[in-house]
Scaffold this motif. Structure first.
Motif, PDB file in Angstrom:
ATOM      1  N   GLU A  65      36.523  11.203  91.788  1.00 46.18           N
ATOM      2  CA  GLU A  65      35.238  10.588  92.084  1.00 46.18           C
ATOM      3  C   GLU A  65      34.095  11.175  91.263  1.00 46.18           C
ATOM      4  OE1 GLU A  65      34.528   8.009  93.927  1.00 46.18           O
ATOM      5  OE2 GLU A  65      36.637   7.690  94.438  1.00 46.18           O
ATOM      6  N   ASN A  66      34.316  12.346  90.696  1.00 51.48           N
ATOM      7  CA  ASN A  66      33.242  13.018  89.963  1.00 51.48           C
ATOM      8  C   ASN A  66      33.706  13.508  88.594  1.00 51.48           C
ATOM      9  OD1 ASN A  66      31.052  13.386  92.256  1.00 51.48           O
ATOM     10  ND2 ASN A  66      33.014  13.982  93.161  1.00 51.48           N
ATOM     11  N   LYS A  67      34.692  12.823  88.039  1.00 49.25           N
ATOM     12  CA  LYS A  67      35.332  13.327  86.829  1.00 49.25           C
ATOM     13  C   LYS A  67      34.368  13.442  85.652  1.00 49.25           C
ATOM     14  CE  LYS A  67      37.298   8.719  85.947  1.00 49.25           C
ATOM     15  NZ  LYS A  67      38.565   7.960  85.789  1.00 49.25           N
ATOM     16  N   PHE A  68      33.482  12.442  85.473  1.00 52.53           N
ATOM     17  CA  PHE A  68      32.589  12.496  84.318  1.00 52.53           C
ATOM     18  C   PHE A  68      31.543  13.605  84.485  1.00 52.53           C
ATOM     19  CE2 PHE A  68      29.384  10.614  81.323  1.00 52.53           C
ATOM     20  CZ  PHE A  68      30.178  10.766  80.184  1.00 52.53           C
ATOM     21  N   LEU A  69      31.050  13.783  85.700  1.00 54.43           N
ATOM     22  CA  LEU A  69      30.098  14.865  85.972  1.00 54.43           C
ATOM     23  C   LEU A  69      30.752  16.219  85.704  1.00 54.43           C
ATOM     24  CD1 LEU A  69      27.402  15.922  87.107  1.00 54.43           C
ATOM     25  CD2 LEU A  69      28.410  15.781  89.392  1.00 54.43           C
ATOM     26  N   LEU A  70      31.987  16.387  86.168  1.00 48.72           N
ATOM     27  CA  LEU A  70      32.703  17.645  85.959  1.00 48.72           C
ATOM     28  C   LEU A  70      33.011  17.876  84.482  1.00 48.72           C
ATOM     29  CD1 LEU A  70      35.119  17.497  89.031  1.00 48.72           C
ATOM     30  CD2 LEU A  70      33.269  19.136  88.684  1.00 48.72           C
ATOM     31  N   ILE A  71      33.348  16.802  83.775  1.00 45.05           N
ATOM     32  CA  ILE A  71      33.622  16.927  82.335  1.00 45.05           C
ATOM     33  C   ILE A  71      32.368  17.392  81.594  1.00 45.05           C
ATOM     34  CG2 ILE A  71      34.084  15.600  80.222  1.00 45.05           C
ATOM     35  CD1 ILE A  71      36.052  13.909  81.911  1.00 45.05           C
ATOM     36  N   LEU A  72      31.223  16.799  81.941  1.00 49.67           N
ATOM     37  CA  LEU A  72      29.972  17.190  81.291  1.00 49.67           C
ATOM     38  C   LEU A  72      29.609  18.634  81.618  1.00 49.67           C
ATOM     39  CD1 LEU A  72      27.784  13.983  81.748  1.00 49.67           C
ATOM     40  CD2 LEU A  72      28.751  14.857  79.622  1.00 49.67           C
ATOM     41  N   LEU A  73      29.858  19.037  82.866  1.00 49.97           N
ATOM     42  CA  LEU A  73      29.591  20.430  83.246  1.00 49.97           C
ATOM     43  C   LEU A  73      30.486  21.378  82.451  1.00 49.97           C
ATOM     44  CD1 LEU A  73      28.139  22.470  85.071  1.00 49.97           C
ATOM     45  CD2 LEU A  73      29.916  22.081  86.796  1.00 49.97           C
ATOM     46  N   LEU A  74      31.753  21.008  82.300  1.00 53.99           N
ATOM     47  CA  LEU A  74      32.674  21.825  81.506  1.00 53.99           C
ATOM     48  C   LEU A  74      32.250  21.875  80.041  1.00 53.99           C
ATOM     49  CD1 LEU A  74      36.154  20.774  82.994  1.00 53.99           C
ATOM     50  CD2 LEU A  74      35.030  23.006  83.182  1.00 53.99           C
ATOM     51  N   PHE A  75      31.716  20.778  79.531  1.00 57.26           N
ATOM     52  CA  PHE A  75      31.225  20.755  78.151  1.00 57.26           C
ATOM     53  C   PHE A  75      30.070  21.743  77.971  1.00 57.26           C
ATOM     54  CE2 PHE A  75      32.689  16.226  76.776  1.00 57.26           C
ATOM     55  CZ  PHE A  75      33.943  16.756  76.478  1.00 57.26           C
ATOM     56  N   VAL A  76      29.175  21.801  78.965  1.00 58.05           N
ATOM     57  CA  VAL A  76      28.058  22.755  78.891  1.00 58.05           C
ATOM     58  C   VAL A  76      28.598  24.181  78.850  1.00 58.05           C
ATOM     59  CG1 VAL A  76      26.035  23.684  80.079  1.00 58.05           C
ATOM     60  CG2 VAL A  76      26.433  21.217  80.059  1.00 58.05           C
ATOM     61  N   VAL A  77      29.517  24.469  79.763  1.00 63.35           N
ATOM     62  CA  VAL A  77      30.107  25.810  79.828  1.00 63.35           C
ATOM     63  C   VAL A  77      30.849  26.124  78.525  1.00 63.35           C
ATOM     64  CG1 VAL A  77      31.789  27.275  81.030  1.00 63.35           C
ATOM     65  CG2 VAL A  77      30.289  25.758  82.340  1.00 63.35           C
ATOM     66  N   PHE A  78      31.586  25.131  78.014  1.00 59.75           N
ATOM     67  CA  PHE A  78      32.324  25.310  76.763  1.00 59.75           C
ATOM     68  C   PHE A  78      31.370  25.596  75.598  1.00 59.75           C
ATOM     69  CE2 PHE A  78      34.113  23.387  72.852  1.00 59.75           C
ATOM     70  CZ  PHE A  78      35.230  24.200  72.712  1.00 59.75           C
ATOM     71  N   SER A  79      30.241  24.878  75.552  1.00 57.78           N
ATOM     72  CA  SER A  79      29.277  25.084  74.463  1.00 57.78           C
ATOM     73  C   SER A  79      28.699  26.499  74.497  1.00 57.78           C
ATOM     74  CB  SER A  79      28.151  24.042  74.548  1.00 57.78           C
ATOM     75  OG  SER A  79      27.305  24.281  75.661  1.00 57.78           O
ATOM     76  N   ILE A  80      28.516  27.028  75.701  1.00 53.11           N
ATOM     77  CA  ILE A  80      28.010  28.399  75.830  1.00 53.11           C
ATOM     78  C   ILE A  80      29.075  29.394  75.366  1.00 53.11           C
ATOM     79  CG2 ILE A  80      27.166  30.142  77.453  1.00 53.11           C
ATOM     80  CD1 ILE A  80      26.074  27.813  79.141  1.00 53.11           C
ATOM     81  N   LEU A  81      30.319  29.143  75.741  1.00 48.88           N
ATOM     82  CA  LEU A  81      31.412  30.019  75.301  1.00 48.88           C
ATOM     83  C   LEU A  81      31.562  29.994  73.785  1.00 48.88           C
ATOM     84  CD1 LEU A  81      34.180  29.411  77.987  1.00 48.88           C
ATOM     85  CD2 LEU A  81      33.055  31.583  77.467  1.00 48.88           C
ATOM     86  N   VAL A  82      31.410  28.805  73.197  1.00 46.29           N
ATOM     87  CA  VAL A  82      31.490  28.692  71.734  1.00 46.29           C
ATOM     88  C   VAL A  82      30.382  29.514  71.084  1.00 46.29           C
ATOM     89  CG1 VAL A  82      31.217  27.117  69.769  1.00 46.29           C
ATOM     90  CG2 VAL A  82      32.630  26.454  71.721  1.00 46.29           C
ATOM     91  N   SER A  83      29.178  29.453  71.662  1.00 43.52           N
ATOM     92  CA  SER A  83      28.065  30.231  71.106  1.00 43.52           C
ATOM     93  C   SER A  83      28.343  31.730  71.197  1.00 43.52           C
ATOM     94  CB  SER A  83      26.759  29.889  71.834  1.00 43.52           C
ATOM     95  OG  SER A  83      26.683  30.511  73.104  1.00 43.52           O
ATOM     96  N   ILE A  84      29.071  32.136  72.246  1.00 43.69           N
ATOM     97  CA  ILE A  84      29.420  33.556  72.393  1.00 43.69           C
ATOM     98  C   ILE A  84      30.480  33.956  71.371  1.00 43.69           C
ATOM     99  CG2 ILE A  84      30.467  35.258  73.953  1.00 43.69           C
ATOM    100  CD1 ILE A  84      29.149  33.721  76.273  1.00 43.69           C
TER     101      ILE A  84
END
Length: 420
Positions: A65-84
């Motif tokens: 029911e919230n797959k796209f919201l969760l995917i976008l949240l994971l993308f944000v977290v992933f982008s921060i990890l990439v920056s690290i």
């Protein structure tokens, strides 16, 4: 497993989650936060081992029911990890800050998605009310303790404004959801003390944010239920009248407030920070993934190494500690680059769009009011206060988690008026 044992386990988990959320939203008493989190983890593990199929089913429903919201949240977290990973210098301090920012609240989110308990919504809401009350008492007591003569020219801890602007929209809707008169009267008293304290912080950005949140709340609630318009007008007249009295009294008795009003909309040195630091980032920074975030380790290392003008900060040994005061979106660009900025904006606008859909839907009134408070708190935190100063990513998971649990179909029906 016996139904009542299962229910008790879920209730125990919910109680500990409420305790964690209370600890997350208050200043101090860190042990409460960890007791709540570890208690919830222990009982959730027990619940999972005995009700594996129910937990898996709950995850399936929540994720689908919230797959796209969760995917976008994971993308944000992933982008921060990439920056690290591609950090400007030693990645370990940034990785530590990442863990502090995301780990505990992510565990909170993972647990709530795995249980199906109607009481959880009620406990979450009352935890927010309790946190708001505690913060007002805590900061007020600290102010009196440090300032026994009550010299109103002395500033109240500025951090109070951060907690107030996040929690205020949720407290506003208490008057339209709860029926208990005594709770409403108590909340009114604490809210008035909170406004007084907010003025004493001298945080002009927070003043504007709370005013904007009030206007948005008035509009949203009026659109949701027209019968509340008269109630809102009466409430606002009462609050604004007393707030005006507070403001006039403080203006006449506090050089702090007089100074802040004289400053008007002056950016208080932040414009100089942007003008002197932005060119350094544009010339030497990584546009795509930034210099590494969250936290300010890479930020300070980068600015020191490229000898950025020492405006806005303090000398620490052989180094200069630059205050990270720039607008939040600009800070994301510095630290996480265009990748982080684009994913954050995508998640933000999608969350807003989902919220507006719910407000126009046939969901029950309590849910619509709560989602109104949530999205206005989100906008206030990141897009109003965030226009003038930095914010923390840690509330991003907080908002996303509460949105999911309060809109999930298994809870969102006409019989789930969680606060009636």
């Amino acid at each position: 497993m016996n139904y009542y044992k299962t229910l008790n386990l879920k209730n125990f988990i919910s109680i500990f989650l409420g305790m964690y959320l209370f600890g997350f939203l208050i200043n101090g008493l860190t042990f409460i936060k960890y007791i709540g989190l570890y208690g919830a983890m222990i009982f959730f593990i027990i619940y999972f081992t005995t009700n594996k199929s129910d937990v898996i089913e709950s995850y399936k429903k929540s994720i689908l029911e919230n797959k796209f919201l969760l995917i976008l949240l994971l993308f944000v977290v992933f982008s921060i990890l990439v920056s690290i990973v591609f950090a400007y210098s030693n990645y370990k301090p940034s990785l530590k800050e990442f863990r502090i920012t995301f780990l505990n609240m992510s565990i909170f989110m993972i647990i709530i998605l795995g249980i199906n308990n109607r009481n959880l919504m009620k406990l979450i809401f009352y935890s927010i009310i309790a946190a708001f009350t505690y913060d007002i008492l805590s900061f007020s007591f600290q102010y009196i303790q440090n300032n026994p003569n009550l010299n109103l020219s002395i500033r109240l801890d500025r951090h109070f404004s951060d907690y107030f602007e996040i929690l205020y929209p949720f407290i506003f809707i208490v008057f339209f959801i709860l029926k208990n008169r005594y709770i409403k009267i108590s909340i009114s008293a604490f809210l008035l003390i909170g406004f007084f304290d907010l003025i004493l912080t001298g945080a002009r950005g927070a003043w504007v944010t709370v005013l904007a949140e009030t206007i948005l709340l008035t509009i949203f609630i009026s659109l949701i239920e027209k019968k509340y318009i008269k109630k809102i007008i009466s409430f606002l007249i009462f609050i604004l009248s007393l707030s005006t009295i507070f403001f006039i009294y403080l203006y006449n008795n506090s050089t702090l407030i007089q100074t802040k009003l004289k400053q008007g909309i002056s950016p208080n040195g932040r414009s100089k920070e942007v003008k002197t630091r932005l060119p350094v980032f544009l010339k030497h920074g990584n546009f795509l993934v930034g210099i590494g975030g969250p936290g300010n380790y890479q930020y300070n290392k980068f600015l020191n190494d490229y000898n950025a003008p020492k405006i806005g900060g303090a000398k620490e040994g052989n180094r200069f500690r630059y205050w990270s005061d720039e607008p939040f979106l600009l800070q994301i660009f510095y630290k996480e680059g265009l990748l982080g900025l684009s994913t954050f904006l995508s998640l933000s606008f999608y969350l807003m769009w989902l919220s507006f859909k719910i407000l126009l839907s046939k969901n029950n009134l309590s849910i619509k009011l709560f989602i109104s408070a949530l999205i206005i708190s989100f906008i206030g935190e990141y897009f109003i206060r965030g226009i003038v100063e930095g914010r923390s990513f840690k509330y991003l998971v907080f908002y996303s988690a509460l949105f999911i649990i309060f809109t999930c179909p298994k809870e969102n029906n006409e019989n789930s008026l969680f606060l009636s």
